[in-house]
Design a protein around this motif. Structure first.
Motif, PDB file in Angstrom:
ATOM      1  N   SER A 188       0.852  -1.186   0.000  1.00  0.00           N
ATOM      2  CA  SER A 188       0.000   0.000   0.000  1.00  0.00           C
ATOM      3  C   SER A 188       0.887   1.236   0.000  1.00  0.00           C
ATOM      4  O   SER A 188       1.867   1.272   0.756  1.00  0.00           O
ATOM      5  N   PRO A 189       0.630   2.206  -0.820  1.00  0.00           N
ATOM      6  CA  PRO A 189      -0.438   2.302  -1.804  1.00  0.00           C
ATOM      7  C   PRO A 189      -0.105   1.503  -3.061  1.00  0.00           C
ATOM      8  O   PRO A 189       1.068   1.291  -3.385  1.00  0.00           O
ATOM      9  N   LYS A 190      -1.132   1.073  -3.746  1.00  0.00           N
ATOM     10  CA  LYS A 190      -0.961   0.306  -4.986  1.00  0.00           C
ATOM     11  C   LYS A 190      -0.230   1.151  -6.023  1.00  0.00           C
ATOM     12  O   LYS A 190      -0.389   2.369  -6.068  1.00  0.00           O
ATOM     13  N   GLY A 191       0.568   0.494  -6.849  1.00  0.00           N
ATOM     14  CA  GLY A 191       1.272   1.185  -7.920  1.00  0.00           C
ATOM     15  C   GLY A 191       2.609   1.775  -7.505  1.00  0.00           C
ATOM     16  O   GLY A 191       3.293   2.384  -8.317  1.00  0.00           O
ATOM     17  N   LEU A 192       2.997   1.572  -6.250  1.00  0.00           N
ATOM     18  CA  LEU A 192       4.284   2.059  -5.775  1.00  0.00           C
ATOM     19  C   LEU A 192       5.194   0.856  -5.569  1.00  0.00           C
ATOM     20  O   LEU A 192       4.761  -0.188  -5.073  1.00  0.00           O
ATOM     21  N   TYR A 193       6.447   0.997  -5.992  1.00  0.00           N
ATOM     22  CA  TYR A 193       7.397  -0.111  -5.947  1.00  0.00           C
ATOM     23  C   TYR A 193       8.586   0.242  -5.073  1.00  0.00           C
ATOM     24  O   TYR A 193       9.010   1.396  -5.006  1.00  0.00           O
ATOM     25  N   ASN A 194       9.123  -0.767  -4.419  1.00  0.00           N
ATOM     26  CA  ASN A 194      10.333  -0.624  -3.631  1.00  0.00           C
ATOM     27  C   ASN A 194      11.515  -1.066  -4.490  1.00  0.00           C
ATOM     28  O   ASN A 194      11.451  -2.091  -5.163  1.00  0.00           O
ATOM     29  N   TYR A 195      12.587  -0.292  -4.451  1.00  0.00           N
ATOM     30  CA  TYR A 195      13.828  -0.647  -5.147  1.00  0.00           C
ATOM     31  C   TYR A 195      14.967  -0.558  -4.160  1.00  0.00           C
ATOM     32  O   TYR A 195      15.218   0.499  -3.584  1.00  0.00           O
ATOM     33  N   ASP A 196      15.635  -1.676  -3.933  1.00  0.00           N
ATOM     34  CA  ASP A 196      16.833  -1.708  -3.104  1.00  0.00           C
ATOM     35  C   ASP A 196      18.043  -1.833  -4.025  1.00  0.00           C
ATOM     36  O   ASP A 196      18.140  -2.804  -4.789  1.00  0.00           O
ATOM     37  N   PHE A 197      18.925  -0.853  -3.985  1.00  0.00           N
ATOM     38  CA  PHE A 197      20.200  -0.914  -4.689  1.00  0.00           C
ATOM     39  C   PHE A 197      21.214  -1.399  -3.666  1.00  0.00           C
ATOM     40  O   PHE A 197      21.511  -0.685  -2.706  1.00  0.00           O
ATOM     41  N   VAL A 198      21.711  -2.609  -3.850  1.00  0.00           N
ATOM     42  CA  VAL A 198      22.576  -3.254  -2.870  1.00  0.00           C
ATOM     43  C   VAL A 198      24.000  -3.302  -3.415  1.00  0.00           C
ATOM     44  O   VAL A 198      24.264  -3.935  -4.439  1.00  0.00           O
ATOM     45  N   GLN A 199      24.901  -2.625  -2.716  1.00  0.00           N
ATOM     46  CA  GLN A 199      26.307  -2.563  -3.114  1.00  0.00           C
ATOM     47  C   GLN A 199      27.109  -3.442  -2.160  1.00  0.00           C
ATOM     48  O   GLN A 199      27.099  -3.233  -0.953  1.00  0.00           O
ATOM     49  N   ASP A 200      27.773  -4.456  -2.707  1.00  0.00           N
ATOM     50  CA  ASP A 200      28.609  -5.353  -1.908  1.00  0.00           C
ATOM     51  C   ASP A 200      30.075  -5.112  -2.220  1.00  0.00           C
ATOM     52  O   ASP A 200      30.464  -5.068  -3.393  1.00  0.00           O
ATOM     53  N   ALA A 201      30.876  -4.963  -1.181  1.00  0.00           N
ATOM     54  CA  ALA A 201      32.330  -4.957  -1.331  1.00  0.00           C
ATOM     55  C   ALA A 201      32.789  -6.388  -1.071  1.00  0.00           C
ATOM     56  O   ALA A 201      32.416  -6.997  -0.057  1.00  0.00           O
ATOM     57  N   LEU A 202      33.566  -6.928  -1.989  1.00  0.00           N
ATOM     58  CA  LEU A 202      33.976  -8.327  -1.910  1.00  0.00           C
ATOM     59  C   LEU A 202      35.462  -8.442  -1.583  1.00  0.00           C
ATOM     60  O   LEU A 202      36.272  -7.624  -2.036  1.00  0.00           O
ATOM     61  N   ASP A 203      35.815  -9.486  -0.825  1.00  0.00           N
ATOM     62  CA  ASP A 203      37.235  -9.721  -0.543  1.00  0.00           C
ATOM     63  C   ASP A 203      37.877 -10.505  -1.684  1.00  0.00           C
ATOM     64  O   ASP A 203      37.247 -10.772  -2.706  1.00  0.00           O
ATOM     65  N   GLU A 204      39.116 -10.892  -1.501  1.00  0.00           N
ATOM     66  CA  GLU A 204      39.876 -11.593  -2.543  1.00  0.00           C
ATOM     67  C   GLU A 204      39.260 -12.931  -2.927  1.00  0.00           C
ATOM     68  O   GLU A 204      39.454 -13.420  -4.029  1.00  0.00           O
ATOM     69  N   GLU A 205      38.495 -13.521  -2.001  1.00  0.00           N
ATOM     70  CA  GLU A 205      37.858 -14.820  -2.256  1.00  0.00           C
ATOM     71  C   GLU A 205      36.435 -14.670  -2.803  1.00  0.00           C
ATOM     72  O   GLU A 205      35.743 -15.654  -3.027  1.00  0.00           O
ATOM     73  N   GLY A 206      35.994 -13.428  -3.002  1.00  0.00           N
ATOM     74  CA  GLY A 206      34.656 -13.186  -3.515  1.00  0.00           C
ATOM     75  C   GLY A 206      33.579 -13.173  -2.449  1.00  0.00           C
ATOM     76  O   GLY A 206      32.399 -13.117  -2.758  1.00  0.00           O
TER      77      GLY A 206
END
Length: 77
Positions: A32-50
């Motif tokens: 609620s309300p209808k027609g509204l969307y959630n967007y999560d932009f997820v940024q991951d920092a990775l180590d040498e092993e991924g």
């Protein structure tokens, strides 16, 4: 750990993944309300092993028209 309600139809796309970095977008229509969307932009920092060292999440609520305008603007940059 990030858990979302099972009734949500979450879509996910990995936009970019390289050595040391990954950007994922998760999206779903909010209840609620209808027609509204959630967007999560997820940024991951990775180590040498991924493996994830740390994560930052940027959250936005937008309509499909707003997302369309955002995409058009990005393509013009």
């Amino acid at each position: 750990m990030n858990t979302l309600h099972e009734s949500l139809k979450v879509k996910e796309i990995v936009v970019k993944e390289s050595e040391g970095f990954r950007l994922t977008i998760r999206a779903w229509e909010i209840l609620s309300p209808k027609g509204l969307y959630n967007y999560d932009f997820v940024q991951d920092a990775l180590d040498e092993e991924g493996k994830v060292k740390y994560t930052s999440t940027y959250n936005f609520h937008m309509t499909k028209d707003e997302v369309k305008k955002l995409c058009e603007g990005l393509l013009e940059v």
